[in-house]
Design a protein around this motif. Sequence first.
Motif, PDB file in Angstrom:
ATOM      1  N   ARG A 116       0.845  -1.192   0.000  1.00 29.10           N
ATOM      2  CA  ARG A 116       0.000   0.000   0.000  1.00 29.10           C
ATOM      3  C   ARG A 116       0.877   1.238   0.000  1.00 29.10           C
ATOM      4  N   TYR A 117       0.244   2.384  -0.273  1.00 27.37           N
ATOM      5  CA  TYR A 117       0.930   3.659  -0.144  1.00 27.37           C
ATOM      6  C   TYR A 117       0.851   4.116   1.307  1.00 27.37           C
ATOM      7  N   ASP A 118       1.978   4.540   1.855  1.00 28.43           N
ATOM      8  CA  ASP A 118       2.031   5.054   3.220  1.00 28.43           C
ATOM      9  C   ASP A 118       1.834   6.568   3.165  1.00 28.43           C
ATOM     10  N   LEU A 119       0.587   6.987   3.180  1.00 25.21           N
ATOM     11  CA  LEU A 119       0.237   8.393   3.020  1.00 25.21           C
ATOM     12  C   LEU A 119      -0.654   8.861   4.163  1.00 25.21           C
ATOM     13  N   ALA A 120      -0.596  10.141   4.426  1.00 24.57           N
ATOM     14  CA  ALA A 120      -1.497  10.714   5.422  1.00 24.57           C
ATOM     15  C   ALA A 120      -2.929  10.634   4.896  1.00 24.57           C
ATOM     16  N   GLU A 121      -3.880  10.617   5.784  1.00 26.34           N
ATOM     17  CA  GLU A 121      -5.282  10.485   5.389  1.00 26.34           C
ATOM     18  C   GLU A 121      -5.675  11.600   4.424  1.00 26.34           C
ATOM     19  N   GLY A 122      -6.240  11.209   3.299  1.00 22.38           N
ATOM     20  CA  GLY A 122      -6.681  12.167   2.295  1.00 22.38           C
ATOM     21  C   GLY A 122      -5.610  12.562   1.301  1.00 22.38           C
ATOM     22  N   ALA A 123      -4.351  12.180   1.550  1.00 18.41           N
ATOM     23  CA  ALA A 123      -3.262  12.556   0.646  1.00 18.41           C
ATOM     24  C   ALA A 123      -3.208  11.613  -0.545  1.00 18.41           C
ATOM     25  N   MET A 124      -2.595  12.082  -1.621  1.00 17.87           N
ATOM     26  CA  MET A 124      -2.462  11.284  -2.847  1.00 17.87           C
ATOM     27  C   MET A 124      -1.018  11.342  -3.317  1.00 17.87           C
ATOM     28  N   TYR A 125      -0.531  10.217  -3.870  1.00 14.17           N
ATOM     29  CA  TYR A 125       0.786  10.203  -4.504  1.00 14.17           C
ATOM     30  C   TYR A 125       0.571  10.209  -6.016  1.00 14.17           C
ATOM     31  N   GLU A 126       1.302  11.074  -6.733  1.00 16.55           N
ATOM     32  CA  GLU A 126       1.174  11.149  -8.177  1.00 16.55           C
ATOM     33  C   GLU A 126       2.533  10.928  -8.823  1.00 16.55           C
ATOM     34  N   LEU A 127       2.533  10.192  -9.922  1.00 19.28           N
ATOM     35  CA  LEU A 127       3.757  10.051 -10.694  1.00 19.28           C
ATOM     36  C   LEU A 127       4.103  11.394 -11.312  1.00 19.28           C
ATOM     37  N   PRO A 128       5.362  11.803 -11.241  1.00 21.08           N
ATOM     38  CA  PRO A 128       5.732  13.069 -11.894  1.00 21.08           C
ATOM     39  C   PRO A 128       5.609  12.940 -13.398  1.00 21.08           C
ATOM     40  N   GLY A 129       5.238  14.049 -14.056  1.00 18.58           N
ATOM     41  CA  GLY A 129       5.111  14.015 -15.510  1.00 18.58           C
ATOM     42  C   GLY A 129       6.442  13.732 -16.165  1.00 18.58           C
ATOM     43  N   LEU A 130       7.530  14.306 -15.620  1.00 15.53           N
ATOM     44  CA  LEU A 130       8.878  14.007 -16.081  1.00 15.53           C
ATOM     45  C   LEU A 130       9.663  13.611 -14.845  1.00 15.53           C
ATOM     46  N   TRP A 131      10.389  12.529 -14.922  1.00 16.00           N
ATOM     47  CA  TRP A 131      10.982  11.960 -13.714  1.00 16.00           C
ATOM     48  C   TRP A 131      12.327  12.587 -13.341  1.00 16.00           C
ATOM     49  N   PHE A 132      12.829  13.472 -14.163  1.00 12.80           N
ATOM     50  CA  PHE A 132      14.043  14.198 -13.816  1.00 12.80           C
ATOM     51  C   PHE A 132      13.750  15.683 -13.917  1.00 12.80           C
ATOM     52  N   ASN A 133      14.297  16.472 -12.986  1.00 14.18           N
ATOM     53  CA  ASN A 133      14.200  17.909 -13.190  1.00 14.18           C
ATOM     54  C   ASN A 133      15.337  18.351 -14.109  1.00 14.18           C
ATOM     55  N   ALA A 134      15.363  19.638 -14.459  1.00 14.41           N
ATOM     56  CA  ALA A 134      16.312  20.108 -15.471  1.00 14.41           C
ATOM     57  C   ALA A 134      17.761  19.887 -15.053  1.00 14.41           C
ATOM     58  N   SER A 135      18.088  20.187 -13.784  1.00 13.30           N
ATOM     59  CA  SER A 135      19.472  20.041 -13.345  1.00 13.30           C
ATOM     60  C   SER A 135      19.889  18.577 -13.278  1.00 13.30           C
ATOM     61  N   GLU A 136      18.985  17.689 -12.845  1.00 14.78           N
ATOM     62  CA  GLU A 136      19.306  16.261 -12.783  1.00 14.78           C
ATOM     63  C   GLU A 136      19.522  15.689 -14.190  1.00 14.78           C
ATOM     64  N   LEU A 137      18.642  16.058 -15.110  1.00 13.62           N
ATOM     65  CA  LEU A 137      18.765  15.559 -16.482  1.00 13.62           C
ATOM     66  C   LEU A 137      20.052  16.069 -17.116  1.00 13.62           C
ATOM     67  N   HIS A 138      20.372  17.357 -16.911  1.00 12.05           N
ATOM     68  CA  HIS A 138      21.597  17.915 -17.468  1.00 12.05           C
ATOM     69  C   HIS A 138      22.823  17.215 -16.892  1.00 12.05           C
ATOM     70  N   ALA A 139      22.802  16.958 -15.585  1.00  8.11           N
ATOM     71  CA  ALA A 139      23.938  16.296 -14.947  1.00  8.11           C
ATOM     72  C   ALA A 139      24.144  14.889 -15.500  1.00  8.11           C
ATOM     73  N   LEU A 140      23.048  14.125 -15.610  1.00  8.16           N
ATOM     74  CA  LEU A 140      23.158  12.756 -16.110  1.00  8.16           C
ATOM     75  C   LEU A 140      23.654  12.727 -17.554  1.00  8.16           C
ATOM     76  N   LEU A 141      23.085  13.577 -18.400  1.00  7.36           N
ATOM     77  CA  LEU A 141      23.469  13.588 -19.806  1.00  7.36           C
ATOM     78  C   LEU A 141      24.898  14.087 -19.988  1.00  7.36           C
ATOM     79  N   THR A 142      25.310  15.056 -19.168  1.00  5.62           N
ATOM     80  CA  THR A 142      26.671  15.557 -19.260  1.00  5.62           C
ATOM     81  C   THR A 142      27.679  14.484 -18.871  1.00  5.62           C
TER      82      THR A 142
END
Length: 326
Positions: A62-88
């Motif tokens: 199960r998801y370990d979330l506070a009552e009423g909370a929701m977990y959502e998959l991010p639309g893109l799984w890397f932010n700009a700095s993470e993606l730039h670092a990995l690709l570099t």
Amino acid sequence: MDRFDRIFELNRILQAARYPVSRRRLQEELECSRATVKRIIEDMRLYLNAPIVYDREHNGYRYDLAEGAMYELPGLWFNASELHALLTVQQLLKTMQPGLLDQHLRPLQKRIGELLDLQRPGFDGLAARVRVIQMGARRGGRHFQTVAGALAQHQRLWIRYFNRGSDLHSEREVSPQRLVYYRDNWYLDAWCHLREGLRTFALDAIAAARPLSADAAQVKDAELEQHVASSYGIFAGVPDQVAVLRFSPERARWVSIEEWHRDQEGRFLEDGCYELRIPYSNALELTMDVLKYGPDVEVVGPAGLRDLVRERLRGALGQYESGRES
């Protein structure tokens, strides 16, 4: 069903479930083996920060979330700095010549590829659809390993350094403090015992280098940071002046969201122009960056910087008014 689809489906199942979901049910709904379910759950926990927990009492996930909370998959799984670092890093590893570390770095290359491919496998990979373009890059020089080794061992270095501005060589004894990768080129921040101060050396301009037996002099982190990061550009120094630049309304649309320096100040003027204030000590790099904007920028002050830019522009104009024909 590929890995991305299974991750998406697992998220949907856990979001909709009122009670913990058994592994057997997950195997059936995700159409995969027990090992694959386990791997998908681990991937979501590790890479997507999914709060999936195993509930022993109900023998399910199960998801370990506070009552009423929701977990959502991010639309893109890397932010700009993470993606730039990995690709570099990936690009640097690909272009690096085979050497003693090749067998040790190959697993790292594979791991980075897996991280990038996790975004959406089956479509040539994310890395194939994003480019990291280098411009004006120079190689790290023939003595990169010697310099890096002395830095790691806290040893002094003897170097013969080529000053491109004066077209002269000089011999120095330096205490390495920090390697810097800046604008696609390598530099060394070091205490220069000849000048008795901190200096920055381009690694590709080091014509010769050898480690010395003496221990390197250590500069305090605060002093080093003040010298190399408080002023504008790679040849920083402690700032003693503030450049005031006024950009045209058209260019302001870009410059107003750019970060030139950590301590910059900017504001829009009534006529739509954008005023940018930047602390600096060495005008060389700042002048070059100002010149590339041509008529879209005016140096308001200080007078010395304004005169320097004006002279450079006059010199450039003279190249086109000399009457020479191509």
